[in-house]
Design a protein around this motif. Structure first.
Motif, PDB file in Angstrom:
ATOM      1  N   THR A 139      77.509  25.517  10.331  1.00 25.93           N
ATOM      2  CA  THR A 139      78.508  26.552  10.564  1.00 25.93           C
ATOM      3  C   THR A 139      79.774  25.974  11.200  1.00 25.93           C
ATOM      4  O   THR A 139      79.713  24.985  11.948  1.00 25.93           O
ATOM      5  CB  THR A 139      77.933  27.662  11.467  1.00 25.93           C
ATOM      6  N   ALA A 140      80.891  26.608  10.902  1.00 27.43           N
ATOM      7  CA  ALA A 140      82.156  26.252  11.540  1.00 27.43           C
ATOM      8  C   ALA A 140      82.484  27.173  12.709  1.00 27.43           C
ATOM      9  O   ALA A 140      83.490  26.966  13.384  1.00 27.43           O
ATOM     10  CB  ALA A 140      83.293  26.313  10.511  1.00 27.43           C
ATOM     11  N   SER A 141      81.664  28.174  12.928  1.00 27.79           N
ATOM     12  CA  SER A 141      81.886  29.127  14.017  1.00 27.79           C
ATOM     13  C   SER A 141      81.259  28.614  15.307  1.00 27.79           C
ATOM     14  O   SER A 141      80.328  27.808  15.293  1.00 27.79           O
ATOM     15  CB  SER A 141      81.288  30.490  13.664  1.00 27.79           C
ATOM     16  N   ARG A 142      81.777  29.099  16.404  1.00 29.58           N
ATOM     17  CA  ARG A 142      81.281  28.678  17.718  1.00 29.58           C
ATOM     18  C   ARG A 142      80.439  29.810  18.332  1.00 29.58           C
ATOM     19  O   ARG A 142      80.665  30.984  18.082  1.00 29.58           O
ATOM     20  CB  ARG A 142      82.439  28.328  18.669  1.00 29.58           C
ATOM     21  N   ARG A 143      79.455  29.427  19.139  1.00 34.26           N
ATOM     22  CA  ARG A 143      78.593  30.424  19.758  1.00 34.26           C
ATOM     23  C   ARG A 143      79.338  31.179  20.854  1.00 34.26           C
ATOM     24  O   ARG A 143      80.331  30.692  21.410  1.00 34.26           O
ATOM     25  CB  ARG A 143      77.349  29.765  20.347  1.00 34.26           C
ATOM     26  N   CYS A 144      78.835  32.378  21.196  1.00 27.75           N
ATOM     27  CA  CYS A 144      79.541  33.208  22.169  1.00 27.75           C
ATOM     28  C   CYS A 144      78.556  34.166  22.822  1.00 27.75           C
ATOM     29  O   CYS A 144      77.392  34.266  22.427  1.00 27.75           O
ATOM     30  CB  CYS A 144      80.672  33.990  21.497  1.00 27.75           C
ATOM     31  N   LYS A 145      79.051  34.897  23.826  1.00 27.14           N
ATOM     32  CA  LYS A 145      78.266  35.911  24.510  1.00 27.14           C
ATOM     33  C   LYS A 145      78.381  37.239  23.759  1.00 27.14           C
ATOM     34  O   LYS A 145      79.330  37.451  23.006  1.00 27.14           O
ATOM     35  CB  LYS A 145      78.755  36.078  25.942  1.00 27.14           C
ATOM     36  N   PRO A 146      77.432  38.161  23.993  1.00 33.69           N
ATOM     37  CA  PRO A 146      77.462  39.433  23.246  1.00 33.69           C
ATOM     38  C   PRO A 146      78.746  40.230  23.438  1.00 33.69           C
ATOM     39  O   PRO A 146      79.272  40.804  22.483  1.00 33.69           O
ATOM     40  CB  PRO A 146      76.243  40.192  23.798  1.00 33.69           C
ATOM     41  N   GLN A 147      79.297  40.278  24.671  1.00 29.81           N
ATOM     42  CA  GLN A 147      80.492  41.091  24.877  1.00 29.81           C
ATOM     43  C   GLN A 147      81.708  40.521  24.136  1.00 29.81           C
ATOM     44  O   GLN A 147      82.511  41.276  23.556  1.00 29.81           O
ATOM     45  CB  GLN A 147      80.797  41.239  26.376  1.00 29.81           C
ATOM     46  N   ASP A 148      81.842  39.176  24.133  1.00 28.23           N
ATOM     47  CA  ASP A 148      82.933  38.565  23.364  1.00 28.23           C
ATOM     48  C   ASP A 148      82.729  38.764  21.864  1.00 28.23           C
ATOM     49  O   ASP A 148      83.695  38.901  21.101  1.00 28.23           O
ATOM     50  CB  ASP A 148      83.021  37.067  23.686  1.00 28.23           C
ATOM     51  N   TRP A 149      81.471  38.794  21.441  1.00 29.81           N
ATOM     52  CA  TRP A 149      81.147  38.974  20.033  1.00 29.81           C
ATOM     53  C   TRP A 149      81.590  40.341  19.529  1.00 29.81           C
ATOM     54  O   TRP A 149      82.165  40.470  18.458  1.00 29.81           O
ATOM     55  CB  TRP A 149      79.647  38.784  19.851  1.00 29.81           C
ATOM     56  N   LEU A 150      81.347  41.390  20.322  1.00 26.97           N
ATOM     57  CA  LEU A 150      81.735  42.735  19.900  1.00 26.97           C
ATOM     58  C   LEU A 150      83.250  42.895  19.845  1.00 26.97           C
ATOM     59  O   LEU A 150      83.782  43.578  18.966  1.00 26.97           O
ATOM     60  CB  LEU A 150      81.123  43.765  20.859  1.00 26.97           C
ATOM     61  N   VAL A 151      83.970  42.263  20.769  1.00 25.01           N
ATOM     62  CA  VAL A 151      85.432  42.317  20.731  1.00 25.01           C
ATOM     63  C   VAL A 151      85.954  41.643  19.456  1.00 25.01           C
ATOM     64  O   VAL A 151      86.876  42.136  18.797  1.00 25.01           O
ATOM     65  CB  VAL A 151      86.023  41.651  21.989  1.00 25.01           C
ATOM     66  N   MET A 152      85.340  40.515  19.117  1.00 27.21           N
ATOM     67  CA  MET A 152      85.752  39.811  17.903  1.00 27.21           C
ATOM     68  C   MET A 152      85.484  40.649  16.663  1.00 27.21           C
ATOM     69  O   MET A 152      86.310  40.720  15.742  1.00 27.21           O
ATOM     70  CB  MET A 152      85.022  38.472  17.826  1.00 27.21           C
TER      71      MET A 152
END
Length: 459
Positions: A71-84
Protein backbone atom coordinates in the motif's frame (compact mmCIF):
# COMPACT_ATOMS: atom_id res chain seq x y z
CA UNK A 1 -12.11 -16.93 15.92
CA UNK A 2 -8.40 -17.68 15.75
CA UNK A 3 -5.65 -15.33 17.03
CA UNK A 4 -7.59 -12.12 17.61
CA UNK A 5 -4.20 -10.43 17.89
CA UNK A 6 -2.99 -11.75 14.57
CA UNK A 7 -2.43 -8.21 13.43
CA UNK A 8 0.92 -8.31 15.13
CA UNK A 9 2.12 -10.68 12.42
CA UNK A 10 2.37 -8.37 9.44
CA UNK A 11 4.45 -10.80 7.46
CA UNK A 12 4.91 -9.96 3.80
CA UNK A 13 4.47 -13.60 2.83
CA UNK A 14 0.84 -14.72 2.75
CA UNK A 15 -0.30 -17.67 4.80
CA UNK A 16 0.04 -21.13 3.28
CA UNK A 17 -2.76 -21.90 0.91
CA UNK A 18 -3.89 -18.26 0.57
CA UNK A 19 -2.70 -16.40 -2.52
CA UNK A 20 -1.94 -12.65 -2.36
CA UNK A 21 -4.99 -11.86 -4.49
CA UNK A 22 -7.28 -14.47 -2.91
CA UNK A 23 -10.73 -13.42 -1.73
CA UNK A 24 -10.77 -13.50 2.13
CA UNK A 25 -13.32 -15.52 4.03
CA UNK A 26 -16.70 -13.85 4.01
CA UNK A 27 -15.64 -11.16 1.54
CA UNK A 28 -16.98 -11.69 -1.97
CA UNK A 29 -15.31 -8.54 -3.21
CA UNK A 30 -11.90 -10.06 -3.63
CA UNK A 31 -9.61 -8.41 -6.11
CA UNK A 32 -10.90 -8.85 -9.65
CA UNK A 33 -8.08 -8.78 -12.13
CA UNK A 34 -8.79 -6.92 -15.35
CA UNK A 35 -6.37 -7.87 -18.10
CA UNK A 36 -7.02 -4.58 -19.85
CA UNK A 37 -5.76 -2.65 -16.84
CA UNK A 38 -2.89 -4.93 -15.90
CA UNK A 39 0.72 -4.32 -16.71
CA UNK A 40 3.86 -6.42 -16.33
CA UNK A 41 6.59 -5.21 -13.97
CA UNK A 42 10.26 -6.01 -14.23
CA UNK A 43 9.97 -8.79 -11.68
CA UNK A 44 7.32 -10.59 -13.68
CA UNK A 45 4.52 -9.86 -11.13
CA UNK A 46 1.13 -8.64 -12.30
CA UNK A 47 0.51 -5.03 -11.32
CA UNK A 48 -2.89 -3.31 -11.39
CA UNK A 49 -2.58 0.29 -12.48
CA UNK A 50 -6.08 1.24 -11.31
CA UNK A 51 -8.90 3.32 -12.72
CA UNK A 52 -8.10 7.02 -13.09
CA UNK A 53 -10.36 9.87 -12.07
CA UNK A 54 -9.04 12.85 -14.04
CA UNK A 55 -11.34 15.34 -12.31
CA UNK A 56 -9.75 14.57 -8.94
CA UNK A 57 -6.26 13.51 -10.00
CA UNK A 58 -6.77 10.22 -8.17
CA UNK A 59 -6.60 6.54 -9.18
CA UNK A 60 -8.66 3.86 -7.45
CA UNK A 61 -6.47 1.34 -5.65
CA UNK A 62 -6.71 -2.15 -7.06
CA UNK A 63 -4.92 -5.48 -6.72
CA UNK A 64 -1.82 -5.69 -4.56
CA UNK A 65 -2.11 -2.02 -3.60
CA UNK A 66 -4.86 -3.02 -1.16
CA UNK A 67 -2.43 -5.14 0.87
CA UNK A 68 -0.41 -3.74 3.77
CA UNK A 69 2.89 -4.73 2.16
CA UNK A 70 2.29 -2.84 -1.08
CA UNK A 71 0.00 0.00 0.00
CA UNK A 72 0.97 3.62 -0.55
CA UNK A 73 -1.28 4.81 2.27
CA UNK A 74 -0.08 5.46 5.80
CA UNK A 75 -1.64 4.06 8.96
CA UNK A 76 -3.66 6.32 11.25
CA UNK A 77 -5.90 6.52 14.31
CA UNK A 78 -9.69 6.05 14.05
CA UNK A 79 -10.54 9.72 14.65
CA UNK A 80 -8.14 10.92 11.92
CA UNK A 81 -9.51 8.21 9.64
CA UNK A 82 -13.10 9.46 9.92
CA UNK A 83 -12.04 13.05 9.19
CA UNK A 84 -10.23 11.85 6.08
CA UNK A 85 -13.24 9.84 4.90
CA UNK A 86 -15.50 12.88 5.14
CA UNK A 87 -13.16 14.71 2.76
CA UNK A 88 -12.55 11.93 0.21
CA UNK A 89 -16.22 10.84 0.00
CA UNK A 90 -18.26 14.05 0.27
CA UNK A 91 -15.88 16.92 -0.50
CA UNK A 92 -13.42 15.52 -3.05
CA UNK A 93 -15.79 12.72 -4.19
CA UNK A 94 -12.90 10.46 -5.14
CA UNK A 95 -15.09 7.38 -5.53
CA UNK A 96 -18.14 7.47 -7.84
CA UNK A 97 -20.07 4.87 -5.81
CA UNK A 98 -19.18 5.78 -2.23
CA UNK A 99 -22.14 7.15 -0.27
CA UNK A 100 -23.52 7.63 3.23
CA UNK A 101 -23.80 3.87 3.58
CA UNK A 102 -20.04 3.69 3.08
CA UNK A 103 -19.63 6.12 5.97
CA UNK A 104 -21.97 4.05 8.15
CA UNK A 105 -19.89 0.94 7.51
CA UNK A 106 -16.72 2.93 8.22
CA UNK A 107 -18.12 4.24 11.50
CA UNK A 108 -18.96 0.70 12.61
CA UNK A 109 -15.38 -0.32 11.84
CA UNK A 110 -13.97 2.75 13.63
CA UNK A 111 -15.98 1.99 16.76
CA UNK A 112 -14.22 -1.39 17.03
CA UNK A 113 -10.72 -0.27 15.98
CA UNK A 114 -7.63 -0.26 18.09
CA UNK A 115 -7.34 3.33 19.34
CA UNK A 116 -3.69 3.87 18.44
CA UNK A 117 -3.06 1.63 15.41
CA UNK A 118 -6.47 1.57 13.71
CA UNK A 119 -6.63 -2.23 13.50
CA UNK A 120 -10.02 -4.00 13.35
CA UNK A 121 -11.50 -7.43 12.72
CA UNK A 122 -13.82 -7.62 9.72
CA UNK A 123 -16.89 -9.23 11.44
CA UNK A 124 -19.08 -9.31 8.32
CA UNK A 125 -22.16 -10.84 9.95
CA UNK A 126 -21.96 -8.60 13.01
CA UNK A 127 -21.63 -5.42 10.92
CA UNK A 128 -24.59 -6.38 8.74
CA UNK A 129 -26.70 -7.08 11.82
CA UNK A 130 -25.81 -3.83 13.56
CA UNK A 131 -26.45 -1.70 10.47
CA UNK A 132 -29.53 -3.74 9.42
CA UNK A 133 -28.27 -4.21 5.86
CA UNK A 134 -27.43 -7.22 3.69
CA UNK A 135 -24.06 -8.92 3.90
CA UNK A 136 -23.53 -8.11 0.24
CA UNK A 137 -24.01 -4.41 0.98
CA UNK A 138 -21.32 -4.50 3.68
CA UNK A 139 -18.93 -6.34 1.32
CA UNK A 140 -19.53 -3.83 -1.46
CA UNK A 141 -18.88 -0.73 0.65
CA UNK A 142 -15.82 -2.28 2.34
CA UNK A 143 -14.49 -2.78 -1.18
CA UNK A 144 -15.11 0.93 -1.87
CA UNK A 145 -13.00 1.79 1.19
CA UNK A 146 -10.19 -0.41 -0.08
CA UNK A 147 -10.37 1.19 -3.54
CA UNK A 148 -10.13 4.62 -1.92
CA UNK A 149 -6.89 3.55 -0.26
CA UNK A 150 -8.55 4.00 3.15
CA UNK A 151 -8.50 0.36 4.19
CA UNK A 152 -5.82 -2.30 3.74
CA UNK A 153 -5.59 -6.00 4.45
CA UNK A 154 -3.39 -6.87 7.41
CA UNK A 155 -4.44 -10.52 7.44
CA UNK A 156 -6.32 -12.40 4.72
CA UNK A 157 -9.07 -14.57 6.09
CA UNK A 158 -9.56 -18.17 5.02
CA UNK A 159 -12.24 -20.80 5.58
CA UNK A 160 -9.64 -23.56 5.73
CA UNK A 161 -9.77 -25.44 9.05
CA UNK A 162 -6.66 -24.78 11.14
CA UNK A 163 -7.29 -28.04 13.07
CA UNK A 164 -6.59 -26.60 16.50
CA UNK A 165 -6.67 -29.13 19.36
CA UNK A 166 -9.99 -29.20 21.17
CA UNK A 167 -11.88 -27.33 18.42
CA UNK A 168 -13.88 -29.03 15.67
CA UNK A 169 -13.47 -26.15 13.21
CA UNK A 170 -11.44 -22.93 13.30
CA UNK A 171 -10.97 -20.53 10.38
CA UNK A 172 -8.66 -17.54 9.94
CA UNK A 173 -10.09 -14.08 10.63
CA UNK A 174 -9.87 -11.17 8.19
CA UNK A 175 -8.11 -8.18 9.74
CA UNK A 176 -8.13 -4.65 8.27
CA UNK A 177 -6.10 -1.56 9.01
CA UNK A 178 -7.23 2.07 8.73
CA UNK A 179 -4.98 4.13 6.42
CA UNK A 180 -4.89 7.58 4.84
CA UNK A 181 -4.26 7.74 1.08
CA UNK A 182 -1.54 10.01 -0.39
CA UNK A 183 -4.20 12.08 -2.19
CA UNK A 184 -5.50 13.39 1.12
CA UNK A 185 -2.01 14.29 2.40
CA UNK A 186 -1.21 16.05 -0.87
CA UNK A 187 -4.45 18.06 -0.79
CA UNK A 188 -3.90 19.05 2.84
CA UNK A 189 -0.23 19.96 2.38
CA UNK A 190 1.06 17.35 4.83
CA UNK A 191 4.74 16.54 5.11
CA UNK A 192 5.52 12.85 5.62
CA UNK A 193 8.53 10.87 6.70
CA UNK A 194 8.86 7.39 5.23
CA UNK A 195 6.73 5.66 2.64
CA UNK A 196 3.84 3.24 2.63
CA UNK A 197 2.12 1.91 5.71
CA UNK A 198 4.87 3.00 8.14
CA UNK A 199 4.99 6.63 6.92
CA UNK A 200 4.17 9.25 9.54
CA UNK A 201 3.11 12.88 9.57
CA UNK A 202 5.88 15.31 10.60
CA UNK A 203 4.51 18.70 9.62
CA UNK A 204 2.78 20.80 6.99
CA UNK A 205 3.94 22.72 3.97
CA UNK A 206 3.22 26.41 3.43
CA UNK A 207 0.04 25.48 1.57
CA UNK A 208 -1.04 23.22 4.41
CA UNK A 209 -0.35 25.90 7.00
CA UNK A 210 -2.42 28.36 5.03
CA UNK A 211 -5.32 25.90 4.94
CA UNK A 212 -5.08 25.40 8.69
CA UNK A 213 -5.10 29.16 9.32
CA UNK A 214 -8.09 29.71 7.05
CA UNK A 215 -9.96 26.83 8.64
CA UNK A 216 -9.28 28.17 12.12
CA UNK A 217 -10.38 31.67 11.14
CA UNK A 218 -13.54 30.33 9.58
CA UNK A 219 -14.34 28.22 12.63
CA UNK A 220 -13.64 31.07 15.08
CA UNK A 221 -15.60 33.56 12.98
CA UNK A 222 -18.64 31.32 13.06
CA UNK A 223 -18.61 31.35 16.86
CA UNK A 224 -18.19 35.09 17.33
CA UNK A 225 -21.19 36.96 18.77
CA UNK A 226 -22.38 40.20 17.08
CA UNK A 227 -20.83 43.37 18.50
CA UNK A 228 -22.81 45.07 21.24
CA UNK A 229 -24.36 48.49 20.59
CA UNK A 230 -23.04 51.34 22.73
CA UNK A 231 -20.34 53.92 23.14
CA UNK A 232 -16.73 52.86 23.41
CA UNK A 233 -14.12 54.37 25.65
CA UNK A 234 -11.29 55.92 23.70
CA UNK A 235 -8.18 55.35 25.76
CA UNK A 236 -4.55 56.02 24.99
CA UNK A 237 -3.01 53.71 22.42
CA UNK A 238 0.19 52.00 23.46
CA UNK A 239 3.02 52.18 21.00
CA UNK A 240 4.49 48.77 20.32
CA UNK A 241 7.79 48.48 18.57
CA UNK A 242 10.33 45.82 17.82
CA UNK A 243 9.70 42.09 17.66
CA UNK A 244 9.03 39.63 20.42
CA UNK A 245 11.96 37.37 21.12
CA UNK A 246 11.31 33.66 20.91
CA UNK A 247 14.72 32.53 22.18
CA UNK A 248 15.14 30.10 25.03
CA UNK A 249 16.42 32.82 27.37
CA UNK A 250 13.43 35.04 26.58
CA UNK A 251 11.01 32.21 27.31
CA UNK A 252 12.80 31.36 30.53
CA UNK A 253 12.60 34.97 31.70
CA UNK A 254 8.82 34.89 31.74
CA UNK A 255 7.42 34.59 35.26
CA UNK A 256 5.50 31.41 35.86
CA UNK A 257 3.19 30.95 38.80
CA UNK A 258 4.34 28.29 41.25
CA UNK A 259 2.25 25.14 41.50
CA UNK A 260 0.20 24.68 44.65
CA UNK A 261 -0.57 21.47 46.52
CA UNK A 262 -3.96 20.27 47.71
CA UNK A 263 -3.80 22.49 50.80
CA UNK A 264 -2.18 25.43 48.99
CA UNK A 265 1.48 24.78 49.80
CA UNK A 266 4.11 25.72 47.20
CA UNK A 267 5.42 22.60 45.46
CA UNK A 268 9.09 22.74 44.58
CA UNK A 269 10.94 20.23 42.43
CA UNK A 270 12.83 18.80 45.43
CA UNK A 271 9.61 18.44 47.45
CA UNK A 272 7.82 16.65 44.63
CA UNK A 273 10.76 14.28 44.07
CA UNK A 274 10.73 13.39 47.76
CA UNK A 275 6.97 12.79 47.58
CA UNK A 276 7.47 10.60 44.51
CA UNK A 277 10.00 8.42 46.34
CA UNK A 278 7.67 8.22 49.33
CA UNK A 279 4.71 7.19 47.16
CA UNK A 280 6.73 4.42 45.50
CA UNK A 281 7.65 2.99 48.92
CA UNK A 282 4.24 3.28 50.57
CA UNK A 283 1.85 2.26 47.80
CA UNK A 284 2.73 -1.47 47.97
CA UNK A 285 2.07 -1.41 51.74
CA UNK A 286 -1.58 -0.26 51.50
CA UNK A 287 -4.00 -2.32 49.41
CA UNK A 288 -6.61 0.44 49.08
CA UNK A 289 -4.11 2.76 47.32
CA UNK A 290 -3.26 0.35 44.49
CA UNK A 291 -5.61 2.02 41.97
CA UNK A 292 -3.81 5.37 42.24
CA UNK A 293 -0.90 6.16 39.94
CA UNK A 294 2.42 7.11 41.47
CA UNK A 295 2.09 10.70 40.21
CA UNK A 296 -1.40 11.04 41.74
CA UNK A 297 -0.37 9.54 45.07
CA UNK A 298 2.82 11.61 45.32
CA UNK A 299 0.91 14.84 44.64
CA UNK A 300 -1.49 14.35 47.58
CA UNK A 301 1.38 13.33 49.89
CA UNK A 302 3.25 16.58 49.24
CA UNK A 303 1.36 18.35 52.05
CA UNK A 304 2.45 15.78 54.62
CA UNK A 305 6.10 16.22 53.67
CA UNK A 306 5.69 19.99 53.65
CA UNK A 307 4.37 19.75 57.24
CA UNK A 308 7.57 17.91 58.28
CA UNK A 309 6.13 14.39 58.64
CA UNK A 310 8.46 11.40 58.39
CA UNK A 311 7.87 8.30 56.32
CA UNK A 312 6.75 6.36 59.42
CA UNK A 313 4.26 9.07 60.34
CA UNK A 314 2.79 9.18 56.82
CA UNK A 315 2.54 5.38 56.82
CA UNK A 316 0.66 5.41 60.14
CA UNK A 317 -1.59 8.22 58.90
CA UNK A 318 -2.54 6.24 55.78
CA UNK A 319 -3.49 3.32 58.02
CA UNK A 320 -5.61 5.58 60.21
CA UNK A 321 -7.58 7.01 57.28
CA UNK A 322 -7.91 3.67 55.47
CA UNK A 323 -11.54 3.12 54.42
CA UNK A 324 -11.72 -0.06 56.48
CA UNK A 325 -10.82 1.90 59.63
CA UNK A 326 -12.55 5.21 58.88
CA UNK A 327 -15.78 3.94 57.31
CA UNK A 328 -15.90 0.49 58.89
CA UNK A 329 -16.55 -1.30 55.57
CA UNK A 330 -14.44 -3.41 53.26
CA UNK A 331 -14.51 -0.67 50.63
CA UNK A 332 -11.77 0.56 48.31
CA UNK A 333 -12.16 3.94 46.63
CA UNK A 334 -11.90 4.00 42.84
CA UNK A 335 -9.85 7.22 43.07
CA UNK A 336 -7.62 6.84 46.15
CA UNK A 337 -5.85 10.17 45.57
CA UNK A 338 -9.19 12.03 45.69
CA UNK A 339 -10.09 10.22 48.92
CA UNK A 340 -6.73 11.19 50.48
CA UNK A 341 -7.22 14.81 49.35
CA UNK A 342 -10.65 14.91 51.04
CA UNK A 343 -9.11 13.59 54.27
CA UNK A 344 -6.43 16.30 54.12
CA UNK A 345 -9.05 19.01 53.66
CA UNK A 346 -11.18 17.58 56.49
CA UNK A 347 -8.21 17.59 58.87
CA UNK A 348 -7.38 21.14 57.83
CA UNK A 349 -10.95 22.24 58.58
CA UNK A 350 -10.84 20.56 62.00
CA UNK A 351 -7.51 22.18 62.84
CA UNK A 352 -8.88 25.57 61.80
CA UNK A 353 -11.96 25.04 64.01
CA UNK A 354 -9.77 24.06 66.98
CA UNK A 355 -7.54 27.08 66.45
CA UNK A 356 -10.58 29.35 66.32
CA UNK A 357 -11.93 27.83 69.54
CA UNK A 358 -8.60 28.33 71.30
CA UNK A 359 -8.51 31.92 70.08
CA UNK A 360 -12.03 32.51 71.37
CA UNK A 361 -11.12 31.11 74.78
CA UNK A 362 -8.01 33.26 74.85
CA UNK A 363 -10.01 36.38 74.07
CA UNK A 364 -12.78 35.59 76.59
CA UNK A 365 -13.22 37.81 79.73
CA UNK A 366 -13.91 36.39 83.21
CA UNK A 367 -17.26 37.50 84.81
CA UNK A 368 -17.10 40.26 87.41
CA UNK A 369 -17.68 39.67 91.12
CA UNK A 370 -21.31 40.80 91.16
CA UNK A 371 -22.22 38.43 88.31
CA UNK A 372 -20.46 35.46 89.99
CA UNK A 373 -22.27 36.21 93.30
CA UNK A 374 -25.62 36.30 91.54
CA UNK A 375 -24.94 32.94 89.89
CA UNK A 376 -23.98 31.36 93.23
CA UNK A 377 -27.10 32.71 94.93
CA UNK A 378 -29.29 31.36 92.15
CA UNK A 379 -27.70 27.92 92.49
CA UNK A 380 -28.27 27.82 96.30
CA UNK A 381 -31.88 28.86 95.89
CA UNK A 382 -32.45 26.19 93.26
CA UNK A 383 -30.88 23.54 95.51
CA UNK A 384 -33.13 24.59 98.41
CA UNK A 385 -36.26 24.37 96.31
CA UNK A 386 -35.32 20.90 95.09
CA UNK A 387 -34.69 19.70 98.65
CA UNK A 388 -37.99 21.20 99.78
CA UNK A 389 -39.94 19.46 97.02
CA UNK A 390 -38.10 16.21 97.38
CA UNK A 391 -38.77 15.61 101.12
CA UNK A 392 -37.39 12.69 103.17
CA UNK A 393 -38.41 9.30 104.54
CA UNK A 394 -39.70 10.91 107.72
CA UNK A 395 -42.33 12.73 105.67
CA UNK A 396 -43.99 9.45 104.75
CA UNK A 397 -47.18 8.56 106.58
CA UNK A 398 -47.21 5.64 108.97
CA UNK A 399 -49.61 3.62 106.83
CA UNK A 400 -47.40 4.07 103.74
CA UNK A 401 -44.32 2.94 105.67
CA UNK A 402 -46.14 -0.19 106.87
CA UNK A 403 -47.15 -1.06 103.30
CA UNK A 404 -43.61 -0.53 102.02
CA UNK A 405 -42.14 -2.58 104.88
CA UNK A 406 -44.58 -5.47 104.26
CA UNK A 407 -43.77 -5.42 100.55
CA UNK A 408 -40.04 -5.43 101.28
CA UNK A 409 -40.37 -8.39 103.73
CA UNK A 410 -42.31 -10.34 101.10
CA UNK A 411 -39.65 -9.65 98.47
CA UNK A 412 -36.87 -10.63 100.91
CA UNK A 413 -38.49 -13.99 101.73
CA UNK A 414 -38.63 -14.72 97.97
CA UNK A 415 -34.90 -13.90 97.73
CA UNK A 416 -35.12 -10.33 96.32
CA UNK A 417 -33.60 -7.59 98.54
CA UNK A 418 -33.80 -5.02 95.74
CA UNK A 419 -36.28 -2.61 97.38
CA UNK A 420 -34.24 -2.24 100.55
CA UNK A 421 -30.91 -2.05 98.74
CA UNK A 422 -32.22 0.64 96.33
CA UNK A 423 -33.27 2.85 99.25
CA UNK A 424 -29.97 2.09 101.00
CA UNK A 425 -27.93 3.22 97.97
CA UNK A 426 -30.01 6.31 97.16
CA UNK A 427 -30.88 7.72 100.61
CA UNK A 428 -28.39 6.05 102.97
CA UNK A 429 -28.59 3.53 105.86
CA UNK A 430 -30.51 5.76 108.24
CA UNK A 431 -33.25 6.47 105.71
CA UNK A 432 -33.54 2.76 104.81
CA UNK A 433 -33.82 1.77 108.51
CA UNK A 434 -36.43 4.49 109.06
CA UNK A 435 -38.63 3.00 106.36
CA UNK A 436 -37.97 -0.76 106.54
CA UNK A 437 -36.59 -1.24 110.02
CA UNK A 438 -33.13 -2.12 111.31
CA UNK A 439 -33.59 -5.90 111.19
CA UNK A 440 -34.76 -6.05 107.57
CA UNK A 441 -31.97 -3.74 106.39
CA UNK A 442 -29.34 -5.87 108.11
CA UNK A 443 -30.77 -9.07 106.63
CA UNK A 444 -30.87 -7.61 103.10
CA UNK A 445 -27.30 -6.37 103.36
CA UNK A 446 -26.15 -9.78 104.59
CA UNK A 447 -28.02 -11.52 101.76
CA UNK A 448 -26.45 -9.22 99.19
CA UNK A 449 -22.97 -9.80 100.61
CA UNK A 450 -23.38 -13.59 100.33
CA UNK A 451 -25.32 -13.63 97.05
CA UNK A 452 -22.58 -15.67 95.33
CA UNK A 453 -22.34 -18.28 98.11
CA UNK A 454 -24.19 -21.45 96.96
CA UNK A 455 -24.65 -22.62 100.56
CA UNK A 456 -26.97 -19.71 101.48
CA UNK A 457 -30.60 -20.86 101.35
CA UNK A 458 -33.65 -18.87 102.49
CA UNK A 459 -36.00 -21.90 102.83
Amino acid sequence: MQHSAAVCQLDAAPTRGVEPITTPAGDAEGTKLDIGEAGISGSGDRVITGQSLPEAGFALVRGRGQDVVHTASRRCKPQDWLVMLDWVIFEAKLHPKASRTTVRVAMDLAARMDFKRGIVLYDLDGTAGRLKVDRATVKRHVAYLRELGALVWLEHGSKRNLRLPGRPYTATATVYGAVIPPAYDTARGHRLQGVGYEARLIGASETGKGQLVRGAQKASGARLAPPSVGSTHQGPVAEVGGKEKATRSARASRVKSAKKSTLGATVTAALFQAADRLARRLRPLHTWTQRARISELSWVLVDKLAAGCTEQQVDAWLRDIAPGAAVGLDWRPSRPHAYIASQLQREKAEQAADAQLQADWGNSVAPNQAFAAAIDESRWQQAGLEQQHRGGPEDLEAEARLEMRAEAWSAFRSGDPGLVLATFELAGRSAAEAVYGTELVALCLQLDANSHNPRIRLH
